[in-house]
Design an enzyme around this catalytic site. Structure first.
Site, short mmCIF file in Angstrom:
data_model
loop_
_atom_site.label_atom_id
_atom_site.label_comp_id
_atom_site.label_asym_id
_atom_site.label_seq_id
_atom_site.Cartn_x
_atom_site.Cartn_y
_atom_site.Cartn_z
N HIS A 224 42.47 32.87 20.70
CA HIS A 224 43.25 34.15 20.32
C HIS A 224 44.13 34.63 21.52
O HIS A 224 45.24 35.12 21.25
CB HIS A 224 42.29 35.32 19.97
CG HIS A 224 42.68 36.51 19.63
ND1 HIS A 224 42.85 36.91 18.42
CD2 HIS A 224 43.22 37.70 20.48
CE1 HIS A 224 43.53 38.47 18.48
NE2 HIS A 224 43.51 38.82 19.83
N GLU A 225 43.52 34.77 22.67
CA GLU A 225 44.27 35.24 23.89
C GLU A 225 45.53 33.97 24.20
O GLU A 225 46.52 34.44 24.78
CB GLU A 225 43.47 35.34 25.02
CG GLU A 225 42.38 36.53 24.79
CD GLU A 225 42.85 37.67 24.33
OE1 GLU A 225 43.95 38.05 24.68
OE2 GLU A 225 42.16 38.36 23.65
N HIS B 93 48.32 35.07 22.26
CA HIS B 93 49.15 36.16 22.95
C HIS B 93 50.07 35.60 24.20
O HIS B 93 51.06 35.80 24.60
CB HIS B 93 48.15 37.33 23.57
CG HIS B 93 47.60 37.92 22.59
ND1 HIS B 93 48.32 38.59 21.41
CD2 HIS B 93 46.13 38.45 22.37
CE1 HIS B 93 47.53 39.34 20.66
NE2 HIS B 93 46.30 39.16 21.23
#
Length: 377
Positions: free
Chosen positions: A29-30, A33
């Site tokens: 997920h990160e 980003h």
């Protein structure tokens, strides 16, 4: 001594699989980003798996601190110009930057770059789930059976509606079903909701309305779950149980479809909670997820990886909720900005972030209380 052994078993049996799975999903997920932010020219100052004190880490040549932190219940990318890990803009810090420096902050980037960077985290989770399902379908295939009824249980919704043994279910609410699993999946998330089941009988199509009954049952680990049932079963003779193999391309299509099923099921579950068709005690928090991870791990690596795919989708959907502190909240701010032509004021954002933090904290407390109640009940 028994208490000590129980604690050790909980840590090794539940917490280790849980931490491994959650850490992987948070990292993906990160990383979504981070990679999109970097592609958009936005600098990052920290990339953490976990919250709280740093356990181990290093700083790369771009100035990003990569670290593993003490509390393995999430993670974050802190971008240049952010006040904290929630990506709230640092108004004092931003005011002292040059235009060039400000362009490398999340707050100072163009609107589409900010939106892409924020949306990339949940999208990465969905892509991971699709890839996991694709690999599993390619390697293992799946067992399927035809949606043909072998038995109708007495006093069930199906019997009341007039379904008979030998009927083939071909559609529910106009949506085609090809396997008995399609029927189970559709019905289980619609307790108390009228559905129209189309069956084929003696060469004719019949439309039979019915309402799935909300039923509490237990899984193979003894966990109580609620679902909708209509009271039909199939068997080898009529269901024709068989194993299906997939090419990589076919597996990818099935992976996308399976991800869509999980997303649809999640939204239906939320709708059932809101309307009262399911009890809120089905909502699980970290303890229940840890317990599920440990239980599924006993079934083998394949089952644990499949759970990881489902949790990855859940993390993606959770982060898209329109709560200010989450990715969805940021996207709402950007949508407002796109409509009104200027950003939401920093003061309003600050108030919204505080409210969002309180909402998330309350939800976590409620879910954890449900976890503890289920364990001691």
């Amino acid at each position: 001594m028994d208490t000590v052994m129980a604690a050790v078993n909980f840590l090794t049996g539940y917490m280790v699989p849980f931490i491994l799975v959650i850490s992987l999903l948070v990292f993906v997920h990160e990383m979504g980003h981070y990679l999109v932010g970097r592609w958009c020219g936005i600098r990052s100052t920290a990339f953490s798996v976990g919250f709280g004190p740093e356990l181990i880490g290093f700083t790369d040549k771009r100035g990003t601190r990569w670290k593993i932190s003490a509390v393995p219940l999430g993670g974050y990318v802190k971008f240049f110009g952010d006040e904290d890990v929630s990506s709230k803009p640092d108004s004092d810090g931003l005011s002292g930057l040059t235009l060039e420096e400000r362009s490398h902050t999340l707050a100072g980037a163009k609107l589409w770059k900010r939106a892409a960077t924020v949306a990339a985290g949940p999208i990465a989770n969905f892509i991971l789930a699709i890839l996991i399902f694709t690999v599993l379908f390619t390697i293992y295939g799946r067992m399927i059976s035809d949606p043909v009824v072998s038995e109708v249980r007495p006093d069930s919704a199906a019997q009341t509606a007039g379904i008979l043994p030998g009927d083939r279910l071909i559609a529910i609410d106009g949506e085609k079903v090809q396997t008995f699993e399609d029927v189970r999946r559709y019905v289980s998330i619609r307790p108390g909701t009228q559905i129209n089941v189309t069956v084929e009988r003696d060469g004719r199509d019949l439309s039979l309305p019915m309402v799935p009954t909300r039923t509490e049952t237990t899984d193979q680990f003894g966990n109580k779950i609620e679902l909708g049932i209509i009271g039909i079963t199939t068997d080898q003779t009529r269901g024709n149980f068989r194993h299906v193999s997939y090419t990589p391309v076919e597996a990818l299509v099935e992976g996308v479809r399976e991800t869509g099923h999980v997303i649809t099921g999640t939204f239906n579950y939320i709708g059932n909670l809101v309307t009262g068709r399911m009890n809120a005690d089905q909502l699980g928090g970290p303890v229940r997820v840890a317990q599920a991870s440990g239980q599924v791990a006993t079934l083998g690596v394949g089952a644990l990886i499949q759970l990881a795919a489902v949790l990855s989708i859940s993390i993606g959907l959770l982060n898209l909720m329109p709560v200010p502190i989450l990715d969805g909240g940021h996207l709402v701010f950007y949508a407002i900005e796109a409509v009104r032509g200027r950003p939401v004021g920093l003061g309003a954002q600050d108030v919204a972030f505080r409210i969002g933090l309180a909402m998330i904290f309350s939800l976590m407390v409620f879910a954890t209380w449900n976890d503890i109640s289920s364990l001691i009940g």
